[in-house]
Scaffold this active site. Sequence first.
Site, PDB file in Angstrom:
ATOM      1  N   ASP A 130     -19.451  41.631  35.097  1.00  0.00           N
ATOM      2  CA  ASP A 130     -19.492  41.074  33.750  1.00  0.00           C
ATOM      3  C   ASP A 130     -18.476  39.968  33.487  1.00  0.00           C
ATOM      4  O   ASP A 130     -18.723  38.819  33.784  1.00  0.00           O
ATOM      5  CB  ASP A 130     -19.334  42.211  32.723  1.00  0.00           C
ATOM      6  N   GLU A 137     -16.442  56.158  31.418  1.00  0.00           N
ATOM      7  CA  GLU A 137     -16.934  54.925  32.033  1.00  0.00           C
ATOM      8  C   GLU A 137     -15.848  54.235  32.854  1.00  0.00           C
ATOM      9  O   GLU A 137     -16.080  53.769  33.964  1.00  0.00           O
ATOM     10  CB  GLU A 137     -17.437  53.986  30.939  1.00  0.00           C
TER      11      GLU A 137
END
Length: 751
Positions: free
Chosen positions: A485, A716
Amino acid sequence: MGKEGASVMVFTCFPGVVLISFLLLDTTVANFWHDVAWNKNGQYHLRHVCQDSDELSTYGWVEHNGRDYGHQVLRDHGFHIETSFLKQKGEDSGFGGDWAVRIDTGKEVSGNAEESPMHLFFYVADESGQSLTMNSQESYRHGTTLLASGSRVDVGTWQLHLHSHDSVEVHTAGYKSPHMHNLTELVQATLAVNARRTGLIQLPDIKESYSNILVYQISVELPAKVDLAFFSGVDSESSRIPERVTSLTGKQLTRQLRERQKAFEEKYDRLFDKQKIEKEEKVAGKAAIGNLLGGIGYFYGQSKIAVPKGLTLKNGEKSISYWPAELYTAVPSRSFFPRGFLWDEGFHQLLIWRWDVDICMDIIGHWLDLLNIDGWIPREQILGAEALSKVPEEFVVQYPSNGNPPTLFLVLRDLSRALYSKEFSNEEAERISTFLERAYARLDAWFQWFNTTQSGKHEGTFYWHGRDNSTKRELNPKTLTSGLDDYPRASHPNDEERHVDLRCWMLLASNCMHSIQQMLGIKHSSVKAYTLMSKQLSEFDVLNKMHLDEKSGAYFDFGFHTEKVRLRWHESRENEVVKREFLRETLEQPQLRLVPHIGYVSLFPFMMSIIPAESWVLEKQLDLISNRSILWTDYGLRSLSKISTMYMKYNTEHDPPYWRGAIWINMNYMILSSLHHYSQVDGPYKERAGELYEELRSNLIRNIVRNYHETGFLWENYDQKNKGKGKGARPFTGWSSLVVLIMAESYPNLR
């Protein structure tokens, strides 16, 4: 939620033709229901899925074998709900077999006040729209009763039974609807209307004509146990329904659940607990793999695909629908990311193939079936209403020019090496060989897509296509296609870029294809091409010439770059209205150069063990890993160096840092794997690699396990600035489940 509202839990037992889910309503709020729990529209507020905002103490599978058994625990503001399921296929069963679910409810702490009953809602639905038959519940209190029945071509005639020795009151409602996503609203409206009429929190026992959704409200005094049992093929002469109901409810169900639980524990110990790890670690490990396997789902729908630039359809749309497709896949987080991600899936399968290689091959096969004629796979699978409901609109459309790391080759390389080493039984080896033979043409097409569409301007170079070279709002244009990302790349994207991580992925892929060809004895013109490409991408001197910064010993991307960029507020006037925007400024002319950001990307040649064990570069890599001012923390390796100009920087006004410092388990697992490799081969840095391996492994396990027991979840990522605290989505039992393989010291064979 205690005395402040309602709590609702969804539990989808099995993907398939009949969908069963549960909604839980705490009726201790009954006295406050009229005053507190009504929203502005006059409806009762229910939640239909578990999510972060619910603030549950914990929810998720603590055990799941991926096939026919699972046990789930929820702790919800003073209440606990445990659900277990068991599936079996008998001689009398129809297609898909029979299954049962046990719901065990109770209070964490019993109060002195008068106890109110708990209302458990669940529903059964035929997603194809066929009507279901609801049995009358007028006199039901305890024992066993038939709740619903129906018939389908694929499963035949089926029945759903309820069994409980506790006092149970049942109320119902039936709906005709083609959608499941609005079921919460339907139930809310029904409860509201009936509450105004009767003053009671209960369904009205009314069924619409040709209902394909049946909702049941079961009221029980706590604690209570309720069994639901589903039977297929009940129209045959030998269906023996009474005996089958007995075998899947009550004491017989208890016995079978204990047997499956014991089998799960024995298999976990055999595969992953060879060193007899601590009890707390084992509990977290079982929950990790249980949630990963329990999150596997079947999705069906159509992706939205962008049309080529400059082309607009007649209706003005800029996207078209992919063909209707099915996908059987694991997911990163069933509550937050309920969809398939291409690059996540390779990491998922590193664990799943070790548990059940047939499930792994089934999942990989589904992904390869998504290839289009060019060999492209959409990187994010948004199939169906559940998946679409969790995706921001700007990320829905997929671009055929953009890829994602081909991590499935991690698993395929692992499988082919294990097959070559004769680690499977003869039957397993035959199934795997057959699978690889059938998959080869698709894998070849997938590889060739990468080799042609993601190639760089110069031979032997690659870069992630799809970066926005005209953005004015991003500090550094994101590279979503890389999977990393916002990890900083060249400040000004162009076709001169060279991405070191993609080069390493292409080496892995070519090695894997070469290995499969050798193992299967494939005689094809591509054999020489894969052999040559693997050799070329392995050339250490070429790699260093393209990507190595000799001073730091780090590998960097190459591109059109300047460090002199910033985000600043700009004011403009439009129709006498002052507009403020947070825009990027470039303060220096970018140049073609190495992009000086040390982080996960810098370690890709190390992760893939491309660096010779005797090379001075290896020593430099170990220095980078162990330096607390760069990557090392007591909780794992951070994703971006503290000395990077992009460290923990927002990428836009609203986009917080993601891969700019946080600790991610998939990359730590790959780095740990390489440390383990270098600690096993002769070389001057063998001992140091071993020391770093032991310390990093200990840090990762300790932090993940501590977070699990303190918060009830795997996360996460983990906060390198705040004592390793879990961050992001929870439960995130996709690649964070790799902690199981870290505990077991089981790593991919990529050499």
